[in-house]
Design an enzyme around this catalytic site. Structure first.
Site, PDB file in Angstrom:
ATOM      1  N   MET A  23       0.456  -1.089   0.328  1.00 36.11           N
ATOM      2  CA  MET A  23       0.144   0.156   0.039  1.00 36.11           C
ATOM      3  C   MET A  23       0.899   1.204  -0.426  1.00 36.11           C
ATOM      4  O   MET A  23       1.435   1.963   1.385  1.00 36.11           O
ATOM      5  CB  MET A  23      -1.309  -0.117   0.957  1.00 36.11           C
ATOM      6  CG  MET A  23      -1.800  -1.125   1.217  1.00 36.11           C
ATOM      7  SD  MET A  23      -2.579  -1.279   2.486  1.00 36.11           S
ATOM      8  CE  MET A  23      -4.223   0.135   2.392  1.00 36.11           C
ATOM      9  N   SER A  24       0.810   2.510  -1.198  1.00 30.24           N
ATOM     10  CA  SER A  24       1.890   3.163  -1.519  1.00 30.24           C
ATOM     11  C   SER A  24       1.422   4.477  -0.909  1.00 30.24           C
ATOM     12  O   SER A  24       1.870   5.026  -0.133  1.00 30.24           O
ATOM     13  CB  SER A  24       1.970   3.398  -2.585  1.00 30.24           C
ATOM     14  OG  SER A  24       0.622   3.901  -3.652  1.00 30.24           O
ATOM     15  N   GLY A  25       0.194   4.569  -0.182  1.00 31.55           N
ATOM     16  CA  GLY A  25      -0.440   5.325   0.149  1.00 31.55           C
ATOM     17  C   GLY A  25      -1.419   6.443  -1.058  1.00 31.55           C
ATOM     18  O   GLY A  25      -2.030   7.425  -0.629  1.00 31.55           O
ATOM     19  N   GLY A  26      -1.713   5.233  -1.611  1.00 34.59           N
ATOM     20  CA  GLY A  26      -2.336   5.810  -2.868  1.00 34.59           C
ATOM     21  C   GLY A  26      -3.882   5.030  -3.294  1.00 34.59           C
ATOM     22  O   GLY A  26      -3.764   4.768  -2.839  1.00 34.59           O
ATOM     23  N   VAL A  27      -4.483   6.136  -4.372  1.00 41.82           N
ATOM     24  CA  VAL A  27      -5.911   5.286  -4.279  1.00 41.82           C
ATOM     25  C   VAL A  27      -5.874   3.690  -5.465  1.00 41.82           C
ATOM     26  O   VAL A  27      -6.568   2.835  -4.798  1.00 41.82           O
ATOM     27  CB  VAL A  27      -6.587   6.197  -5.821  1.00 41.82           C
ATOM     28  CG1 VAL A  27      -6.520   6.168  -6.823  1.00 41.82           C
ATOM     29  CG2 VAL A  27      -8.211   5.957  -5.451  1.00 41.82           C
ATOM     30  N   ASP A  28      -4.614   3.621  -6.155  1.00 40.93           N
ATOM     31  CA  ASP A  28      -5.249   2.287  -6.974  1.00 40.93           C
ATOM     32  C   ASP A  28      -4.318   1.056  -6.189  1.00 40.93           C
ATOM     33  O   ASP A  28      -5.256   0.054  -5.576  1.00 40.93           O
ATOM     34  CB  ASP A  28      -3.981   2.476  -7.896  1.00 40.93           C
ATOM     35  CG  ASP A  28      -4.141   3.219  -9.173  1.00 40.93           C
ATOM     36  OD1 ASP A  28      -5.127   3.669  -9.043  1.00 40.93           O
ATOM     37  OD2 ASP A  28      -3.188   3.815  -9.349  1.00 40.93           O
ATOM     38  N   SER A  29      -3.999   1.265  -5.129  1.00 36.70           N
ATOM     39  CA  SER A  29      -2.790   0.314  -4.111  1.00 36.70           C
ATOM     40  C   SER A  29      -3.870   0.061  -2.976  1.00 36.70           C
ATOM     41  O   SER A  29      -4.439  -1.008  -2.542  1.00 36.70           O
ATOM     42  CB  SER A  29      -1.540   0.388  -3.707  1.00 36.70           C
ATOM     43  OG  SER A  29      -1.812   1.802  -2.802  1.00 36.70           O
ATOM     44  N   CYS A 117      12.730  -1.139  -9.629  1.00 39.06           N
ATOM     45  CA  CYS A 117      12.074  -1.016  -8.473  1.00 39.06           C
ATOM     46  C   CYS A 117      10.912  -2.000  -8.594  1.00 39.06           C
ATOM     47  O   CYS A 117      11.223  -2.496  -7.576  1.00 39.06           O
ATOM     48  CB  CYS A 117      11.148   0.093  -7.639  1.00 39.06           C
ATOM     49  SG  CYS A 117      10.914  -0.171  -6.405  1.00 39.06           S
ATOM     50  N   GLY A 141      -1.333  -2.719  -6.903  1.00 42.44           N
ATOM     51  CA  GLY A 141      -2.360  -1.402  -7.601  1.00 42.44           C
ATOM     52  C   GLY A 141      -1.409  -1.536  -9.109  1.00 42.44           C
ATOM     53  O   GLY A 141      -2.171  -0.166  -9.189  1.00 42.44           O
ATOM     54  N   CYS A 214      10.216   8.576  -8.419  1.00 39.55           N
ATOM     55  CA  CYS A 214       9.262   8.754  -6.590  1.00 39.55           C
ATOM     56  C   CYS A 214      10.463   9.325  -6.381  1.00 39.55           C
ATOM     57  O   CYS A 214      10.413  10.662  -5.508  1.00 39.55           O
ATOM     58  CB  CYS A 214       8.755   7.340  -7.113  1.00 39.55           C
ATOM     59  SG  CYS A 214      10.190   6.379  -5.829  1.00 39.55           S
TER      60      CYS A 214
END
Length: 380
Positions: A23-29, A117, A141, A214
């Site tokens: 979970m990156s903190g974005g909506v997709d993940s 990555c 995501g 990033c």
């Protein structure tokens, strides 16, 4: 149990898995993790701390891995109702991605850090740790699809949303890694994902996507490299070796670059000039006409296959840049190297980039471009 969109197209009786959701903190993940829970899997969320000294907030829509992103991921996990952890992989990320990025530019190549990555962090360091802890799969995501074959095995395919498709940066995954991967978003568009996030009351529903590199939050790649490699003055030459100007570091240029060349006078034909070659040996940058960028073929090293390695020459389409179009090619694996002949010339292709082969929507595999074959400027 009903499979979630984008999951392997297996039977409805597919087993309940222990899934680690990155979970990156974005909506997709966040939506990917929620869909994995909805599919009946036992899901744990994890945020990868990849910055040694993370800043508190994002700079606009650039970057990720800030404290803000970590908190957004934790809040999403709370809403979804899953355990959540933060894993510190900053040192591994620095060694395998950032240091590699700097070294590649210093060698006159143009790397893709997102691809690296995925290869070294998300589907190596993260997946290895997940399997060691007893998880069955890692969920991300990414916009891509995994298709299960009737006789067993899996294939990686492009996402339904062509504008968001990320199969190019996943072309480094091998069959073993695909066997432990879930991409729940592959059958959905970005607009649908944001709408779903709102329905799920996820606060990240309208959060801007991260873009560019990033770990370079301000987008100044040249400044980032200069800080680490220092000033290294050299000459800017035309194709016949005539000096046209000077630069502060060949690492600040990429093949196909047009702007920022700092050449004081126009070409004899009045047409723009582009970077044709970067030589770290003598620290020179060669420029010339756009036609000099036409790549007719290439040799790529370190091939990685998403399934069995192809045998003999075959017809494929190839994607040569992260956001590039597919081009028809003939490719053959010979002596551990991938040799690719393009049906029509392509421009802006540089050593260090990845070539990813496709058979329809299926990702065959990828390799790192080592050399390109172009027309000599004298022939143009």
């Amino acid at each position: 149990m009903t499979d979630f969109p984008g999951a392997p197209s297996g039977p409805s009786t597919s087993p309940r898995l222990r899934v680690l959701a990155a979970m990156s903190g974005g909506v997709d993940s966040a939506v990917a993790a929620a869909r994995a829970v909805e599919a009946g899997h036992e899901v744990t969320g994890v945020h990868l701390a990849l910055a040694a000294n993370p800043q508190s907030f994002r700079t606009g829509a650039r970057g990720c891995c800030t404290l803000e992103d970590s908190r957004d991921a934790r809040r999403a996990a709370d809403v979804i109702g899953i355990p959540f952890y933060v894993w510190d992989l900053a040192e591994r990320f620095r060694e395998d991605v950032i240091d590699d990025f700097v070294a590649e530019y210093a060698a006159g190549r143009t790397p893709n850090p997102c691809l690296r990555c995925n290869e070294k962090i998300k589907f190596a360091a993260l997946l290895d740790r997940a399997l060691a802890l007893g998880f069955d799969a890692v969920c991300t995501g990414h916009y891509a699809r995994i298709v299960e074959l009737p006789g067993g095995g899996r294939e990686l395919h492009r996402a339904v949303d062509a504008a968001k498709d990320q199969s190019y940066v996943l072309g480094v995954l091998d069959a073993q890694q695909l066997a432990h991967s879930l991409f729940p978003l592959g059958d959905t568009t970005k607009e649908q994902i944001r709408a779903e996030a709102e329905r799920r009351d996820l606060a990240v529903a309208k959060k801007p996507d991260s873009h560019d590199i990033c770990f370079i939050a301000d987008g100044d790649t040249q400044g980032f490299l200069a800080e680490r490699l220092g000033r290294a003055p050299g000459d800017i030459l035309d194709a016949d070796g005539t000096k046209l100007g000077e630069h502060d570091g060949a690492y600040g240029f990429t093949i196909g670059q047009r702007k920022g060349l700092r050449i004081g006078h126009p070409a004899p034909d009045g047409k723009p000039r582009y970077v044709l070659d970067i030589s770290p040996v003598d620290n020179t940058v060669t420029v010339g006409p756009a036609a000099g960028l036409d790549v007719l073929g290439l040799t790529a090293i370190r091939p990685r296959w998403c399934g069995p390695a192809p045998v003999g020459a075959g017809r494929y389409t190839a994607q040569l840049r992260a956001h590039g179009e597919e081009v028809p090619v003939t490719a053959e694996l010979a002596g551990g190297q991938l040799r690719v002949a393009l049906d029509t010339p392509a421009r802006g292709i540089a050593p260090g980039q990845a070539v990813v082969l496709y058979d329809g929507t299926r990702v065959v595999g990828s390799a790192t471009i080592a050399e390109t074959e172009r027309r000599a400027v004298a022939e143009i």
